[in-house]
Scaffold this active site. Structure first.
Site, PDB file in Angstrom:
ATOM      1  N   ASN A  65       0.825  -1.193   0.000  1.00 50.45           N
ATOM      2  CA  ASN A  65       0.000   0.000   0.000  1.00 50.45           C
ATOM      3  C   ASN A  65       0.868   1.256   0.000  1.00 50.45           C
ATOM      4  O   ASN A  65       2.059   1.200   0.311  1.00 50.45           O
ATOM      5  CB  ASN A  65      -0.903  -0.034   1.251  1.00 50.45           C
ATOM      6  CG  ASN A  65      -2.253   0.597   0.976  1.00 50.45           C
ATOM      7  OD1 ASN A  65      -2.347   1.596   0.280  1.00 50.45           O
ATOM      8  ND2 ASN A  65      -3.293   0.015   1.536  1.00 50.45           N
ATOM      9  N   CYS A  66       0.237   2.370  -0.296  1.00 49.25           N
ATOM     10  CA  CYS A  66       0.895   3.678  -0.348  1.00 49.25           C
ATOM     11  C   CYS A  66       1.728   3.923   0.906  1.00 49.25           C
ATOM     12  O   CYS A  66       1.212   3.694   2.003  1.00 49.25           O
ATOM     13  CB  CYS A  66      -0.158   4.769  -0.488  1.00 49.25           C
ATOM     14  SG  CYS A  66       0.457   6.446  -0.318  1.00 49.25           S
ATOM     15  N   PRO A  67       2.950   4.405   0.824  1.00 48.94           N
ATOM     16  CA  PRO A  67       3.680   4.777  -0.387  1.00 48.94           C
ATOM     17  C   PRO A  67       4.711   3.727  -0.815  1.00 48.94           C
ATOM     18  O   PRO A  67       5.625   4.050  -1.566  1.00 48.94           O
ATOM     19  CB  PRO A  67       4.399   6.054   0.051  1.00 48.94           C
ATOM     20  CG  PRO A  67       4.794   5.751   1.474  1.00 48.94           C
ATOM     21  CD  PRO A  67       3.717   4.836   2.025  1.00 48.94           C
TER      22      PRO A  67
END
Lengths: 171, 79
Positions: free
Chosen positions: B16-18
């Site tokens: 998931n981000c980042p």
């Protein structure tokens, strides 16, 4: 890119709970990955985020906006928001540790990096991590408690960098 | 499907981000200018984020595709 100088991001990290540790480390590491020059000034309760032994917890008590969700079970079960009254979160021993462990598991199950990983990325990408000297003195921290590769400075050190920055945020 | 032969492949599935951006940056660092990096991600946010990463860093996206919940990007490392 054909700019004379890289874009600059200047952050102040002033909060030390696990949830509030995420914004500065996510923004700093990502900005550095985007070829920006980044400095983060860790002050007051944000300073312990530079400690080798990172003990950041979440503080669900008196935080009605925080959804309490379970990191296991069916999707339907995981989506239930548990309303924990302050009367409970304030008096049950170990509630913070419990909530912290639940949140860490939830983050891991969603593929979110740990704070340690993001911090390592910051060091690797040459983000300038500045520990507030005054906070160190007030709360009695020594240099040895912090990770390698950081700077120690005060308001003027941060402001000199921030004066030439394109984005500046207080978190 | 793309007929580009990547120099290196990077698996960013389930991240998931980042993390996809950070791992892409790290992988590109180890390559030479002109080399091609293939990145596979499952984060729907990576479509917008990889484009922004490309614009800011100058590492061009030669090709991208989507299918079966996976997003594939071919980056050419900037000179």
């Amino acid at each position: 890119m054909s700019e004379e100088r890289p874009k600059r991001l200047a952050l102040i990290a002033s909060r030390g709970t696990l949830d509030w540790a995420y914004p500065p480390f996510i923004l700093a590491s990502t900005a550095a990955a985007l070829d920006m020059e980044v400095a983060v000034f860790f002050t007051f309760y944000g300073l312990p985020l530079l400690k080798k032994d990172l003990g950041a917890k979440v503080a669900p008590h008196a935080n009605p906006a925080m959804p309490m969700k379970m990191p296991f079970g069916s999707e339907k079960f995981q989506n239930i928001t548990w309303n924990v009254p302050n009367a409970v979160s304030g008096v049950v021993p170990g509630f913070e540790s419990f909530a912290t462990s639940m949140m860490k598991k939830k983050f891991a199950s969603k593929g979110v990096a740990t704070i340690e990983e993001l911090r390592e990325a910051c060091v690797e990408l040459e983000v300038k991590l500045i520990a507030c000297q005054m906070t160190m003195d007030v709360f009695g921290f020594s240099r040895e408690e912090f990770i390698d590769g950081i700077d120690i400075g005060g308001a003027a050190t941060f402001l000199e960098f921030a004066a030439d920055s394109d984005i500046s945020l207080f978190i | 499907m793309s007929d580009i032969t990547p120099t290196q492949e990077l698996d960013c599935r389930k991240l998931n981000c980042p993390l996809p951006i950070l791992k892409t940056k790290k992988a590109l660092k180890s390559l030479d200018a002109g080399d091609v990096l293939k990145v596979v991600a499952t984060d729907p946010g990576s479509v917008a984020d990889m484009a922004a990463f490309s614009r800011r860093t100058g590492n061009e996206i030669l090709d991208q595709s989507e299918g079966g919940g996976e997003y594939t990007f071919f980056f050419r490392k900037a000179g």
